[in-house]
Design a protein around this motif. Sequence first.
Motif, PDB file in Angstrom:
ATOM      1  N   GLU A 109       0.830  -1.210   0.000  1.00 53.64           N
ATOM      2  CA  GLU A 109       0.000   0.000   0.000  1.00 53.64           C
ATOM      3  C   GLU A 109       0.862   1.256   0.000  1.00 53.64           C
ATOM      4  O   GLU A 109       0.558   2.226  -0.703  1.00 53.64           O
ATOM      5  CB  GLU A 109      -0.918   0.011   1.222  1.00 53.64           C
ATOM      6  CG  GLU A 109      -2.024  -1.007   1.175  1.00 53.64           C
ATOM      7  CD  GLU A 109      -2.788  -1.115   2.475  1.00 53.64           C
ATOM      8  OE1 GLU A 109      -2.405  -0.450   3.474  1.00 53.64           O
ATOM      9  OE2 GLU A 109      -3.787  -1.863   2.509  1.00 53.64           O
ATOM     10  N   HIS A 110       1.958   1.273   0.777  1.00 55.70           N
ATOM     11  CA  HIS A 110       2.848   2.436   0.824  1.00 55.70           C
ATOM     12  C   HIS A 110       3.508   2.658  -0.533  1.00 55.70           C
ATOM     13  O   HIS A 110       3.610   3.795  -1.003  1.00 55.70           O
ATOM     14  CB  HIS A 110       3.908   2.253   1.915  1.00 55.70           C
ATOM     15  CG  HIS A 110       4.821   3.421   2.044  1.00 55.70           C
ATOM     16  ND1 HIS A 110       6.075   3.435   1.491  1.00 55.70           N
ATOM     17  CD2 HIS A 110       4.653   4.622   2.651  1.00 55.70           C
ATOM     18  CE1 HIS A 110       6.646   4.594   1.744  1.00 55.70           C
ATOM     19  NE2 HIS A 110       5.807   5.335   2.453  1.00 55.70           N
ATOM     20  N   LYS A 111       3.935   1.585  -1.171  1.00 59.10           N
ATOM     21  CA  LYS A 111       4.580   1.701  -2.481  1.00 59.10           C
ATOM     22  C   LYS A 111       3.620   2.281  -3.510  1.00 59.10           C
ATOM     23  O   LYS A 111       3.987   3.175  -4.278  1.00 59.10           O
ATOM     24  CB  LYS A 111       5.081   0.330  -2.941  1.00 59.10           C
ATOM     25  CG  LYS A 111       5.820   0.368  -4.251  1.00 59.10           C
ATOM     26  CD  LYS A 111       6.297  -1.003  -4.659  1.00 59.10           C
ATOM     27  CE  LYS A 111       6.972  -0.923  -6.018  1.00 59.10           C
ATOM     28  NZ  LYS A 111       7.375  -2.241  -6.502  1.00 59.10           N
ATOM     29  N   SER A 112       2.380   1.823  -3.530  1.00 56.88           N
ATOM     30  CA  SER A 112       1.413   2.354  -4.491  1.00 56.88           C
ATOM     31  C   SER A 112       1.070   3.810  -4.181  1.00 56.88           C
ATOM     32  O   SER A 112       0.871   4.608  -5.094  1.00 56.88           O
ATOM     33  CB  SER A 112       0.157   1.496  -4.525  1.00 56.88           C
ATOM     34  OG  SER A 112      -0.521   1.557  -3.292  1.00 56.88           O
ATOM     35  N   MET A 113       1.026   4.195  -2.901  1.00 55.37           N
ATOM     36  CA  MET A 113       0.754   5.586  -2.529  1.00 55.37           C
ATOM     37  C   MET A 113       1.899   6.483  -2.971  1.00 55.37           C
ATOM     38  O   MET A 113       1.671   7.562  -3.526  1.00 55.37           O
ATOM     39  CB  MET A 113       0.556   5.684  -1.007  1.00 55.37           C
ATOM     40  CG  MET A 113       0.124   7.044  -0.498  1.00 55.37           C
ATOM     41  SD  MET A 113       1.417   8.130   0.126  1.00 55.37           S
ATOM     42  CE  MET A 113       2.247   7.158   1.317  1.00 55.37           C
TER      43      MET A 113
END
Length: 111
Positions: A45-49
Motif C-alpha cells: 500500500e505504501h509503495k502504491s501511494m
Amino acid sequence: MISSAFAQSAAAGPESGLLSFLPLILMFGVLYFLAIRPQMKRQKEHKSMVEALQKGDEVIASGGLLGKISKINESYITLEVAEMGDKPVEVVVQRAAVQSLLPRGTLKETR
C-alpha cells in the motif's frame, strides 16, 4: 539387556518424528498470518501511494514534516513547508520518506 520401556520407544516409527515438528509448523503458520502477511500488505500500500504522488498533494514526511509537493522527480520530491515573505521555503526529501497523504486544504488549517 534392554528394558521394555526403551524397546517400545524405539519401535514407535517415523510418524512420531512428524508429530514432533507439528508445533513448530503451527507456530510458523500463526506467525505468518499475524505478522508477516500484514507487513507485506502495508509495504504494498505504501509503495502504491508513493508512486501515485502528484504535484500539489499535501503530505506528511518522516519526522512529522508537513508540506505541499511543489516539484516531483523520479526519486525525490520538493516540499513547500512555509512561506517567508513572498518566497516559499522548500525542502527536498526522498519519495520513500512520505508517510501519508493528507486531504487537500489541511495545511491551510494548520498555518
